[in-house]
Design an enzyme around this catalytic site. Structure first.
Site, PDB file in Angstrom:
ATOM      1  N   LYS A   1      42.427  37.824  56.388  1.00  0.00           N
ATOM      2  CA  LYS A   1      41.098  38.108  55.822  1.00  0.00           C
ATOM      3  C   LYS A   1      40.975  37.489  54.422  1.00  0.00           C
ATOM      4  O   LYS A   1      41.985  37.065  53.840  1.00  0.00           O
ATOM      5  CB  LYS A   1      40.900  39.624  55.756  1.00  0.00           C
ATOM      6  CG  LYS A   1      41.947  40.323  54.899  1.00  0.00           C
ATOM      7  CD  LYS A   1      42.032  41.810  55.193  1.00  0.00           C
ATOM      8  CE  LYS A   1      43.053  42.459  54.262  1.00  0.00           C
ATOM      9  NZ  LYS A   1      43.275  43.870  54.575  1.00  0.00           N
TER      10      LYS A   1
ATOM     11  N   TYR B   1      38.333  31.256  21.987  1.00  0.00           N
ATOM     12  CA  TYR B   1      37.400  32.318  21.614  1.00  0.00           C
ATOM     13  C   TYR B   1      38.088  33.420  20.821  1.00  0.00           C
ATOM     14  O   TYR B   1      39.209  33.835  21.135  1.00  0.00           O
ATOM     15  CB  TYR B   1      36.793  32.949  22.877  1.00  0.00           C
ATOM     16  CG  TYR B   1      35.718  32.105  23.519  1.00  0.00           C
ATOM     17  CD1 TYR B   1      34.588  31.723  22.803  1.00  0.00           C
ATOM     18  CD2 TYR B   1      35.820  31.709  24.840  1.00  0.00           C
ATOM     19  CE1 TYR B   1      33.585  30.967  23.406  1.00  0.00           C
ATOM     20  CE2 TYR B   1      34.827  30.956  25.446  1.00  0.00           C
ATOM     21  CZ  TYR B   1      33.707  30.583  24.720  1.00  0.00           C
ATOM     22  OH  TYR B   1      32.733  29.842  25.305  1.00  0.00           O
TER      23      TYR B   1
HETATM   24  C1  LIG Z   1      44.616  44.052  54.607  1.00  0.00           C
HETATM   25  C2  LIG Z   1      45.186  44.875  55.696  1.00  0.00           C
HETATM   26  C3  LIG Z   1      46.511  44.683  56.109  1.00  0.00           C
HETATM   27  C4  LIG Z   1      47.485  43.819  55.347  1.00  0.00           C
HETATM   28  O1  LIG Z   1      47.870  44.525  54.178  1.00  0.00           O
HETATM   29  P1  LIG Z   1      48.936  43.963  53.130  1.00  0.00           P
HETATM   30  O2  LIG Z   1      49.121  45.093  52.185  1.00  0.00           O
HETATM   31  O3  LIG Z   1      48.307  42.781  52.469  1.00  0.00           O
HETATM   32  O4  LIG Z   1      50.160  43.602  53.882  1.00  0.00           O
HETATM   33  C5  LIG Z   1      46.939  45.382  57.232  1.00  0.00           C
HETATM   34  N1  LIG Z   1      46.113  46.245  57.885  1.00  0.00           N
HETATM   35  C6  LIG Z   1      44.842  46.474  57.478  1.00  0.00           C
HETATM   36  C7  LIG Z   1      44.015  47.440  58.224  1.00  0.00           C
HETATM   37  C8  LIG Z   1      44.345  45.817  56.374  1.00  0.00           C
HETATM   38  O5  LIG Z   1      43.101  46.064  55.949  1.00  0.00           O
END
Ligand SMILES: *Cc1c(COP(=O)(O)O)cnc(C)c1O
Length: 342
Positions: A37, A244
């Site tokens: 994702k 800055y």
């Molecule tokens: C994002 C997500 C993962 C992966 O999590 P990590 O902590 O990045 O390993 C797994 N399961 C779900 C439901 C998620 O939303």
């Protein structure tokens, strides 16, 4: 006309494959999937998914249907974690990916649209997405064609009693649905041990070189390497300031390079005075504030560097996170649109 990319995000595919293989071994008898994702945690979803598929990964997770559509040309098995809004039904029916159904409303929507293979998320205590354990026991899912029953740990990166509570609540659902597989562990959950692996694990962060628990360091390699170009060189006389709010004052005449990288690219302002670029093993510290599109580094150790030269930033996620107070997840997923990824 092709314009040369202003910034590069180098993705080390070998490191990515090696991290997945390490997580796959850690997952024991369970299969190891991949959360891709948020554009593959900022590294480029297609590039990441294609590389991991080549390594043997068979289960991919995205947040929404736009992300699933972006991966469609690869022909992979993808699950959509946010499930099925009314707006998503047509895309889901087209077979782009499997929805992860999260609520009684989504379950009803999937049934009414014709049903078929799906995943279901059960909430075992994070109180985010998912149907309740009781609803599953009471038959909410009866008759659904479930590939994977999922739940998600709230505190897998900590050693707290809540992990075992969530694990046993999830385990109690064995046999209460038609699900072919069960899946609980994210990256940190894999490190909690075999009891947490069930049939399929879903790492994200650790694939990309994040260290989800200190005991998992040492087997995970950095994957994303932001690279920036020198726009200008200057010598800052002793007593003058850089950037800055003039937060850095030159203690002596200092050789400085200005890079075309800033917080609008996800190089966080919290790394002001803390980050560094790397050149042949030499550390070139960030001087003063990170600007929106620019930052300054001390190149006294490498006075040969010139306008147009490319430099890799030090982007060790665990170390940068400790130094800046910004989570490893944010350091990765914040890397912006101006990078050419590859
Ligand atoms: C994002 C997500 C993962 C992966 O999590 P990590 O902590 O990045 O390993 C797994 N399961 C779900 C439901 C998620 O939303």
């Amino acid at each position: 006309m092709d314009i040369a990319a202003p910034l590069r995000l180098r993705v080390d595919r070998d490191a990515l494959r090696s991290n997945w293989q390490a997580l796959d071994r850690w997952s024991g008898a369970a299969a190891c999937g991949a959360a891709v994702k948020a554009n593959g945690y900022g590294l480029g979803a297609s590039l990441v998914a294609e590389t991991l598929a080549g390594a043997g990964c068979r289960d991919f997770f995205v947040a929404n249907w736009a992300e699933a559509l972006a991966l469609a040309p690869l022909g992979l098995t993808v699950s959509v974690l946010h499930g099925l809004r009314a707006e998503d039904v047509a895309t889901a029916r087209a077979g782009v990916a499997r929805p992860v159904l999260n609520s009684p409303e989504q379950v009803a929507r999937w049934r009414e649209s014709g049903g078929g293979p799906c995943d279901v998320m059960v909430d075992t205590g994070i109180n985010r997405l998912g149907v309740s354990v009781e609803a599953v026991r009471d038959g909410l899912l009866d008759g659904l064609e479930i590939e994977t029953l999922l739940s998600h740990l709230a505190c897998a990166d900590e050693d707290v009693p809540m992990n075992a509570r969530q694990r046993s609540a999830f385990a109690s659902l064995k046999g209460h649905s038609s699900a072919r597989r069960m899946s609980l562990a994210n990256s940190a959950g894999i490190g909690l041990g075999a009891d947490y692996h069930f049939d399929l694990t879903r790492p994200g962060l650790a694939l990309y070189g994040g260290i989800p628990r200190p005991d998992m360091a040492g087997h995970l390699r950095q994957v994303g390497f932001p690279e920036a170009q020198i726009l200008q060189r200057r010598r800052v006389p002793a007593g003058e300031t850089v950037g800055y709010n003039a937060t850095w004052t030159a203690p002596a005449d200092t050789e400085v390079a200005i890079l075309n990288l800033g917080y609008a690219d996800g190089y966080r302002r919290a790394l002001s005075g803390l980050g560094a670029a790397m050149a042949d093993g030499k550390t070139l510290p960030v001087l003063g504030r990170v600007s929106m599109d620019l930052l300054a580094i001390d190149v006294t150790a490498r006075p040969d560097l010139a306008e147009g030269d490319w430099l890799a930033m030090d982007y060790d996620l665990a170390a940068a996170s400790v130094a800046s107070g910004v989570s490893q997840y944010e350091l990765l997923t914040g890397l912006g649109q101006r990078f050419a990824r590859g």
